[in-house]
Design a protein around this motif. Sequence first.
Motif, mmCIF file in Angstrom:
data_model
loop_
_atom_site.group_PDB
_atom_site.id
_atom_site.type_symbol
_atom_site.label_atom_id
_atom_site.label_comp_id
_atom_site.label_asym_id
_atom_site.label_seq_id
_atom_site.Cartn_x
_atom_site.Cartn_y
_atom_site.Cartn_z
ATOM 1 N N TYR A 1 0.831 -1.210 0.000
ATOM 2 C CA TYR A 1 0.000 0.000 0.000
ATOM 3 C C TYR A 1 0.866 1.261 0.000
ATOM 4 N N ALA A 2 1.902 1.273 0.814
ATOM 5 C CA ALA A 2 2.780 2.450 0.893
ATOM 6 C C ALA A 2 3.510 2.696 -0.426
ATOM 7 N N LEU B 1 1.017 4.181 -2.771
ATOM 8 C CA LEU B 1 0.785 5.589 -2.420
ATOM 9 C C LEU B 1 1.899 6.479 -2.953
ATOM 10 N N SER C 1 1.603 6.891 -6.676
ATOM 11 C CA SER C 1 0.473 7.736 -7.078
ATOM 12 C C SER C 1 0.661 9.192 -6.659
ATOM 13 N N ASN D 1 0.858 10.362 -3.464
ATOM 14 C CA ASN D 1 0.310 10.693 -2.146
ATOM 15 C C ASN D 1 1.409 10.480 -1.098
ATOM 16 N N ALA E 1 0.582 10.342 2.911
ATOM 17 C CA ALA E 1 0.038 9.045 3.338
ATOM 18 C C ALA E 1 1.120 7.972 3.267
ATOM 19 N N HIS E 2 1.946 8.028 2.220
ATOM 20 C CA HIS E 2 3.068 7.095 2.090
ATOM 21 C C HIS E 2 3.972 7.176 3.323
#
Length: 156
Positions: free
Chosen positions: A86-87, A90, A93, A95, A98-99
């Motif tokens: 997920y990181a 992120l 993308s 972000n 959030a990362h």
Amino acid sequence: MTLQPLLDASPVIRVHVLAAFAAFGLAAVVLFRRKGNGPHRLAGRLWVGLMMVVAGSSFFIHTIRMWGPWSPVHLLSVATLAALAYAVALARSGNIPAHARIMKASYLGALGLAGVFTLAPGRIMNQVVFGTADALASVVQASTHALTAMAIVVNT
């Protein structure tokens, strides 16, 4: 302090510990150096790879058994692998805030919290750090210091 219990451990445990120590040390470089440049990305890729080795190798370690061969540590490993994926997504993308949050949480949870539990009496790392005598007070003290230091790192 003696490395003998670790040297006597299975190869999977030795790889697991080596990757965890390398990831712990590399995290300091990733967290404290300038972000977003080539060296940060390279160190981050190495860190993710090391964390995948740490989490992945845990599935072959069954010293604590609560549900068949599995334990809460294995749940943490699944969460770590998901958080890493997920990181990375992120970051790709764009972000970045959030990362950064996910990566710091992964550092604190997967290396910090799990690392503290490795110091529990009867565990190999307890024998490495404290010798053959299980000193619960020493574990609590070391755990408190480790979690405090990691909390300071994560909040910087």
